[in-house]
Write a protein that holds these residues in place. Structure first.
Motif, PDB file in Angstrom:
ATOM      1  N   TYR A   6       0.850  -1.193   0.000  1.00  0.00           N
ATOM      2  CA  TYR A   6       0.000   0.000   0.000  1.00  0.00           C
ATOM      3  C   TYR A   6       0.883   1.238   0.000  1.00  0.00           C
ATOM      4  O   TYR A   6       1.865   1.300   0.735  1.00  0.00           O
ATOM      5  N   LYS A   7       0.522   2.205  -0.802  1.00  0.00           N
ATOM      6  CA  LYS A   7       1.172   3.515  -0.778  1.00  0.00           C
ATOM      7  C   LYS A   7       0.107   4.514  -0.346  1.00  0.00           C
ATOM      8  O   LYS A   7      -0.909   4.650  -1.010  1.00  0.00           O
ATOM      9  N   VAL A   8       0.359   5.178   0.774  1.00  0.00           N
ATOM     10  CA  VAL A   8      -0.620   6.104   1.342  1.00  0.00           C
ATOM     11  C   VAL A   8       0.057   7.439   1.617  1.00  0.00           C
ATOM     12  O   VAL A   8       1.270   7.500   1.798  1.00  0.00           O
ATOM     13  N   PRO A   9      -0.714   8.519   1.653  1.00  0.00           N
ATOM     14  CA  PRO A   9      -0.129   9.813   1.992  1.00  0.00           C
ATOM     15  C   PRO A   9       0.474   9.785   3.399  1.00  0.00           C
ATOM     16  O   PRO A   9      -0.100   9.194   4.318  1.00  0.00           O
ATOM     17  N   GLN A  10       1.619  10.410   3.537  1.00  0.00           N
ATOM     18  CA  GLN A  10       2.270  10.491   4.841  1.00  0.00           C
ATOM     19  C   GLN A  10       1.335  11.156   5.847  1.00  0.00           C
ATOM     20  O   GLN A  10       0.684  12.151   5.532  1.00  0.00           O
ATOM     21  N   ALA A  11       1.238  10.574   7.028  1.00  0.00           N
ATOM     22  CA  ALA A  11       0.429  11.082   8.139  1.00  0.00           C
ATOM     23  C   ALA A  11      -1.072  10.907   7.927  1.00  0.00           C
ATOM     24  O   ALA A  11      -1.860  11.476   8.662  1.00  0.00           O
ATOM     25  N   VAL A  62      -1.946  16.523   1.901  1.00  0.00           N
ATOM     26  CA  VAL A  62      -3.018  16.192   2.839  1.00  0.00           C
ATOM     27  C   VAL A  62      -3.349  17.425   3.666  1.00  0.00           C
ATOM     28  O   VAL A  62      -2.472  17.969   4.342  1.00  0.00           O
ATOM     29  N   PRO A  63      -4.595  17.896   3.628  1.00  0.00           N
ATOM     30  CA  PRO A  63      -4.979  19.038   4.455  1.00  0.00           C
ATOM     31  C   PRO A  63      -4.797  18.699   5.942  1.00  0.00           C
ATOM     32  O   PRO A  63      -4.974  17.551   6.358  1.00  0.00           O
ATOM     33  N   GLU A  64      -4.436  19.663   6.714  1.00  0.00           N
ATOM     34  CA  GLU A  64      -4.163  19.452   8.138  1.00  0.00           C
ATOM     35  C   GLU A  64      -5.312  18.763   8.859  1.00  0.00           C
ATOM     36  O   GLU A  64      -5.097  17.879   9.689  1.00  0.00           O
ATOM     37  N   GLU A  65      -6.538  19.116   8.538  1.00  0.00           N
ATOM     38  CA  GLU A  65      -7.692  18.520   9.227  1.00  0.00           C
ATOM     39  C   GLU A  65      -7.879  17.037   8.916  1.00  0.00           C
ATOM     40  O   GLU A  65      -8.615  16.344   9.612  1.00  0.00           O
TER      41      GLU A  65
END
Length: 71
Positions: A6-11, A62-65
């Protein structure tokens, strides 16, 4: 040996969510290959830094929220 990557956005995922993804993926692959596959199943979760991925010429961050928190 079954292998899922899986490759996912960090955090984007918490540690608990990553653990759940690993367990559920392993269970899914065992359904296909039998219980004998469990000890040989490898699940790799790679976190891609912001700006390191995109679609249709749009670079994502990725937006902070939406960032995961291990709190």
């Amino acid at each position: 040996m079954p292998f899922a990557n899986y490759k996912v956005p960090q955090a984007a995922l918490t540690r608990a969510q990553k653990e759940e993804l690993i367990h559920r993926t392993t269970d899914l692959l065992v359904e296909y290959f039998s219980e004998a596959a469990r000890p040989h199943t490898m699940v790799l979760i790679e976190e891609v830094p912001d700006g390191g991925y995109g679609r249709a010429d749009v670079v994502f961050t990725v937006p902070e929220e939406y960032r995961a928190s291990d709190d």
